[in-house]
Every structure is written in structure tokens, then in C-alpha cells.
Design an enzyme around this catalytic site. Sequence first.
Site, short mmCIF file in Angstrom:
data_model
loop_
_atom_site.label_atom_id
_atom_site.label_comp_id
_atom_site.label_asym_id
_atom_site.label_seq_id
_atom_site.Cartn_x
_atom_site.Cartn_y
_atom_site.Cartn_z
N LYS A 105 -1.79 18.44 9.78
CA LYS A 105 -3.24 18.58 10.00
C LYS A 105 -3.54 19.58 11.11
O LYS A 105 -4.52 20.31 11.05
CB LYS A 105 -3.86 17.23 10.37
CG LYS A 105 -4.05 16.32 9.18
CD LYS A 105 -5.11 15.26 9.48
CE LYS A 105 -5.44 14.45 8.24
NZ LYS A 105 -6.41 13.41 8.47
N LYS A 155 0.47 18.16 -2.18
CA LYS A 155 -0.15 16.88 -2.49
C LYS A 155 -1.61 17.08 -2.91
O LYS A 155 -2.29 17.92 -2.35
CB LYS A 155 -0.06 16.05 -1.19
CG LYS A 155 -0.57 14.66 -1.25
CD LYS A 155 -0.45 13.99 0.11
CE LYS A 155 -1.57 14.42 1.04
NZ LYS A 155 -1.81 13.55 2.19
N LYS A 192 -8.01 15.37 -0.46
CA LYS A 192 -9.47 15.50 -0.37
C LYS A 192 -9.87 16.69 0.46
O LYS A 192 -10.99 17.16 0.40
CB LYS A 192 -10.11 14.21 0.15
CG LYS A 192 -9.54 13.64 1.42
CD LYS A 192 -10.24 12.31 1.79
CE LYS A 192 -9.29 11.13 1.77
NZ LYS A 192 -9.87 9.86 2.08
P1 TYM Z 1 -5.83 8.41 3.46
O1 TYM Z 1 -7.25 8.07 3.66
O2 TYM Z 1 -5.39 9.83 3.67
O3 TYM Z 1 -5.37 8.00 2.01
C1 TYM Z 1 -5.61 6.69 1.51
C2 TYM Z 1 -4.46 6.22 0.64
O4 TYM Z 1 -4.27 7.11 -0.48
C3 TYM Z 1 -2.91 7.52 -0.52
N1 TYM Z 1 -2.87 8.90 -1.04
C4 TYM Z 1 -2.15 9.28 -2.09
N2 TYM Z 1 -1.32 8.60 -2.91
C5 TYM Z 1 -0.73 9.30 -3.92
N3 TYM Z 1 -0.94 10.63 -4.11
C6 TYM Z 1 -1.75 11.35 -3.31
N4 TYM Z 1 -1.95 12.64 -3.52
C7 TYM Z 1 -2.40 10.67 -2.24
N5 TYM Z 1 -3.27 11.06 -1.28
C8 TYM Z 1 -3.54 9.97 -0.55
C9 TYM Z 1 -2.42 7.45 0.90
O5 TYM Z 1 -1.02 7.36 0.97
C10 TYM Z 1 -3.11 6.19 1.40
O6 TYM Z 1 -2.38 5.04 0.99
N6 TYM Z 1 -3.64 6.72 7.61
C11 TYM Z 1 -4.21 6.35 6.33
C12 TYM Z 1 -5.33 5.34 6.45
C13 TYM Z 1 -5.00 4.12 7.24
C14 TYM Z 1 -4.18 3.05 6.84
C15 TYM Z 1 -4.21 2.11 7.91
C16 TYM Z 1 -3.43 2.80 5.71
C17 TYM Z 1 -5.49 3.83 8.48
N7 TYM Z 1 -5.01 2.61 8.88
C18 TYM Z 1 -3.49 0.93 7.88
C19 TYM Z 1 -2.70 1.60 5.67
C20 TYM Z 1 -2.73 0.69 6.73
C21 TYM Z 1 -4.74 7.59 5.66
O7 TYM Z 1 -5.05 8.57 6.27
O8 TYM Z 1 -4.90 7.44 4.32
#
Ligand code: TYM
Length: 340
Positions: free
Chosen positions: A118, A201, A204
Site C-alpha cells: 500500500k 489480485k 477495490k
Molecule cells: P479487506 O477489506 O481488504 O478484504 C476483506 C476480505 O476479502 C478478502 N479478499 C479477497 N479474497 C479473495 N480474492 C481477492 N482478490 C480478495 N480481496 C480481498 C480479504 O482476504 C479479506 O478476508 N485487514 C482486513 C480487514 C480486517 C480483518 C480484521 C479481517 C480488519 N480486522 C480482523 C479479519 C479479522 C482487510 O483489509 O480486508
Amino acid sequence: MGETSFTPRVFSGIQPSGNLTLGNYLGAVKRFVEMQNSGIETIYCMVDLHAITVWQDPDTLRHNTRELAAAYIACGLDPKKSILFNQSQVPAHAELGWLFNCVARLGWMNRMTQFKDKAGKNAEKMSLGLYAYPSLMAADILIYHATHVPVGEDQKQHVELTRDIAAKFNHDFKTDFFPEPEPIIDGAATRVMSLRDGSKKMSKSDPSDMSRINMTDDADTIAKKIRKAKTDPEALPDNLDDLKDRPEARNLVNIRAALTGQTPEQVIAEVAGQQFGTFKPDLVEIAVSHLAPITDEMNRLMADVGEIDRVLGDGANRAAEIAEPILAKTYDIAGMIRSR
Ligand code: TYM
């Protein structure tokens, strides 16, 4: 799921930063629903405190938080079965996050690949929050003594760091208070790739909207994006191994598998010998018939934001009931006086 002496409890979260993608759906929300329906206790959060580690316009953040809540519900999360809430309504996350900032080591943070991705070359200009983000994520999970964390592959390192923080806290304070939670990363779509570049990947934040399918896309947009998805001129093989150097083709096979609930092996057996001219229209139909009812339901729910806010408030009350005693005990273990 593995053995642990703590009662099984699932926690996961998604950032309300807009453009919920097919990657988020297949890698996360669809799995959240399966875990909810398996009967285990499930807590799912819209992590607004994480979203603000990069600039968010306040009105847009409010909209995106409600839209993510609508997506959770439209995908099958039931506020009666799962606790659904936005993170900032339960202050215990931020409080435990601070304690964990004092447990986690700088060296650990320096190894986090998501920060490096990032921040790129601009690390000096990033917020301190973005750097400390994984420590707050550990607090999100451990404030509920969660034992299992369903996530996509890109979050594995953060859940492993959560285990390290739990272990160091337990070691430093000679306790076994925190569980070491397990990441749950399985299924056909743990890493959905960009439709424009099979080495990246689906995200968003990708500047190209054609690289991803958004959960708010209508049928025509989904069809256009799949038709234009990058592929190659070869027919589909009868063996997954033969897709190892064809990442775009492999990605579409994985997406189809995750949408239909098949394994990639089953999909390849079905489509062997097809050209993309046949495969893509079929995938459009599968994707649209799966996603259109979700999008319709999201739109219906978004027409009544009062009801969404009520669900989030109720979820936050229930989350706080679990989190507050765990926070109080943590403060006590760390030597903080609690005389109120
Ligand atoms: P975030 O918001 O980037 O993404 C949310 C979830 O979607 C999954 N994901 C994907 N899975 C498969 N293919 C993709 N291209 C893809 N893009 C995103 C991510 O792996 C995630 O599971 N840090 C986390 C949010 C968070 C969190 C937590 C998660 C904050 N606290 C505690 C679990 C437990 C994040 O940025 O996810």
C-alpha cells in the site's frame, strides 16, 4: 477446524472502503455465510477504523459502511444469527489495539507485505495508523477471544501476526488468557485475480474498474467485464496442471468453481476442450444469476438506512457485551487500576 481449549468463535471483518468486489465476496463473505450456517458463533464487522488509515471522505464512509452492511445481509448473513456491527461503535477494539501496540514489535510490522504494497515508495507520507493497522486487527480478533478467522489469502500474514501478539502477551504476563486464532483459508477462490492481469489480485483500489466485478455492478456491466476479461487463444485443457502458466484462464475456472460450489477439478472436467468464446458466455450467465439477486437485495436494503443503522447499533451492543469483560480482564492483567 483445529482443536483449541477456547470455545469456537468466528470473527472476521471487511473495510468499508467502497467497491466490494467479487474477490471479497468469494474469498470472504460467502465463507462467512457458510460458517454462520454451520451453527458456530459468528461475529462480522465493518472495520471503519481500519478504513480511515487512508483518507476517507466522511459522507462516503458513512455510505460505504451502510452499503457493506447491506451486502453482508443480502449475501445471507442474518443479524439474528451473526453479530453484525461497525468497529468504531465498540471502543474496546481501539483500546485493546493500543495495548497491543505496546506488545507488537517494530520488526514485526516491518515485515508486513500489505503495508509495503500500500505504501510503495511513499512510506514516509503514510499515516501512522496504516503502519499500526495489523496490531488493531489483532485486537479485533482477540477482543472476542475468537478462535477462527475466515479470510482470503492476502490476510494470512496478519492473522499469523495476531497469533504472535497473543503468544507474546501470554508469555510476558505469564498467562494463557488469549487464544492463538487460526486463519481459515480454503475453497476455490482464496485469491481471486484481476480480470485484466492474472498476476495481480482483484482489488477495490485497482485504478481500472474493468479489472474487477463489483457487487453493485448490473448484469450488463458484469457481462461486459467477463467478455473483455484477458484470456489466451488456447482451448481449455482437461487437466488443471496445464493451466499453471495460464493465470487468467485459471482465474476464470476458479471463479466459476467458487460460484457454482464445485472444485476447480470438476469445472475443468466439464469445460475441457471449450474455447473462451463458449466458456465466457456460460460464466456470464452463472455470475449474473448468482449476483443479480444479491445486488437487488442490497438496493432494497439501502432504501431504508434507518433499519441498517438499527441493525448495526443492536450488533454493537451485543459485541460490546462480549468485548468489555475481556478488555477489563486484559487491563487488570496488565496492571491498570479499574476502580470505577
Ligand atoms: P479487506 O477489506 O481488504 O478484504 C476483506 C476480505 O476479502 C478478502 N479478499 C479477497 N479474497 C479473495 N480474492 C481477492 N482478490 C480478495 N480481496 C480481498 C480479504 O482476504 C479479506 O478476508 N485487514 C482486513 C480487514 C480486517 C480483518 C480484521 C479481517 C480488519 N480486522 C480482523 C479479519 C479479522 C482487510 O483489509 O480486508
